[in-house]
Design an enzyme around this catalytic site. Structure first.
Site, short mmCIF file in Angstrom:
data_model
loop_
_atom_site.label_atom_id
_atom_site.label_comp_id
_atom_site.label_asym_id
_atom_site.label_seq_id
_atom_site.Cartn_x
_atom_site.Cartn_y
_atom_site.Cartn_z
N CYS A 32 0.82 -1.22 0.00
CA CYS A 32 0.00 0.00 0.00
C CYS A 32 0.85 1.27 0.00
O CYS A 32 0.64 2.18 -0.81
CB CYS A 32 -0.99 0.00 1.16
N ASP B 288 7.14 4.41 4.41
CA ASP B 288 6.10 3.70 5.16
C ASP B 288 4.87 4.56 5.43
O ASP B 288 4.98 5.79 5.56
CB ASP B 288 6.65 3.21 6.50
N HIS C 136 -2.83 1.19 6.97
CA HIS C 136 -3.10 1.22 5.54
C HIS C 136 -3.12 2.65 5.02
O HIS C 136 -3.41 3.59 5.76
CB HIS C 136 -4.45 0.54 5.25
N HIS D 272 -6.16 2.21 -4.28
CA HIS D 272 -5.20 1.68 -3.30
C HIS D 272 -4.77 0.26 -3.65
O HIS D 272 -5.40 -0.43 -4.45
CB HIS D 272 -5.80 1.71 -1.89
#
Length: 318
Positions: free
Chosen positions: A217, A235, A270, A282
């Site tokens: 993601c 991240d 997420h 996504h």
């Protein structure tokens, strides 16, 4: 963008010498079945297709993979242990190390080059989902990922001659965008992020993935920003903290949406792109491909916990 991180390196530069190098949590993290991702050359297509659902999920559940680097991407080697190198990746910002994202790579997937000999005034970024690196006589030698960036030596007809860890090779001109190395790719508005991301609908999710062979993601969010001139953290948690905070009522296409367990109050897990009209683009999870969905009525509607923006308004609002 490019010069800012390039200045961190000494005169000796280590660059990724395979199509995609996986950065592992430790030298003991890979399994026997991961061999195609550990070799030089790698076979990323073969490796991913050899993993069933359980083996793929284990890459995240057993904390085996951290991230990936692309062919020609530079790293700082901080330690070597037998056939492994501990690296940090300045092109992938992280709170884990102020110098860049940390992890372990097989030493034979890296090549030491001279920094001055490696740099060129212009660079070529792969803008096709994949592009073949070719020899002078047109033989295809390596299938490269989207957003692989290599120094440009010269333009040669319908091809571009590029500097690589293995010497000079060629890319088809229609597979790349050429830009000034000291400026980076041109910055585009939010719609540009979605324009570059939408063609990947259907591409399988891959934990730790940073390539068009499979994104996770936050890797998907990172790569689409990279393609549009923005260097963002690797991240999701860092992406949520570093961007401009956006109230939900002021969301615009290209903004990032973040989601946390316990209906938005727990651990962030997420990230996806706000697409407009209540939709999200996504890369969801192992076993599913990149998708464009309506948020309403999904678990994501309840788990939404933050939104950030990295893109800027530009003169080209296309």
């Amino acid at each position: 963008m490019t010069k800012q991180w390039f200045d961190q390196y000494s005169e000796e530069l280590w660059v990724t010498a395979v199509q995609v190098a996986t950065v592992w949590t430790s030298p003991s993290s890979p399994r026997t079945i991961d061999e195609d991702g550990l070799n030089n050359p790698t076979d990323i297509d073969g490796w991913i297709s050899s993993l069933n659902y359980e083996l793929t999920v284990a890459l995240s559940d057993e904390n085996r993979i951290q991230t990936q680097t692309l062919y020609g991407e530079a790293v700082i080697v901080t330690e070597t242990r037998d056939d492994w190198a501990h690296v940090v990746i300045p092109t992938q910002p992280s709170v884990k190390d102020e110098r860049g994202y940390p992890g372990w790579m097989p030493l034979h997937q890296l090549k030491k080059v001279n920094k001055q000999g490696w740099q060129r005034e212009e660079s070529a970024a792969v803008t096709s989902q994949n592009a073949w690196l070719e020899t002078e006589d047109g033989q295809k030698t390596m299938k490269l990922s989207y957003m692989t960036i290599l120094p440009v030596e010269t333009k040669a007809g319908a091809r571009v001659k590029v500097n690589t860890p293995h010497g000079y090779y060629y890319l088809q001109e229609n597979d790349v965008a050429i830009f000034r190395s000291d400026q980076g790719l041109p910055k585009q508005p939010g719609a540009g992020l979605l324009k570059t991301g939408t063609p990947y609908v259907g591409l399988d999710y891959f934990w730790g993935g940073m390539s068009s062979f499979g994104y996770d993601c936050s890797g998907f969010a990172y790569a689409m920003h990279k393609a549009n001139g923005y260097l963002i953290p690797r991240d999701a948690g860092d992406q949520a903290q570093s961007g401009q905070q956006i109230p939900y009522e002021r969301l615009e296409p290209g903004d990032l949406l973040f989601f946390a367990y316990e209906e938005g109050k727990g651990k962030l897990h997420h990230v996806g792109f706000y697409y407009g009209n209540g939709k999200m683009l996504h890369s969801p999870q192992t076993g599913r491909g990149i998708e464009l969905i309506d948020l309403k009525g999904t678990k994501y509607e309840k788990e939404l916990c933050a939104a950030t923006r990295y893109w800027q308004q530009t003169e080209e609002q296309s």
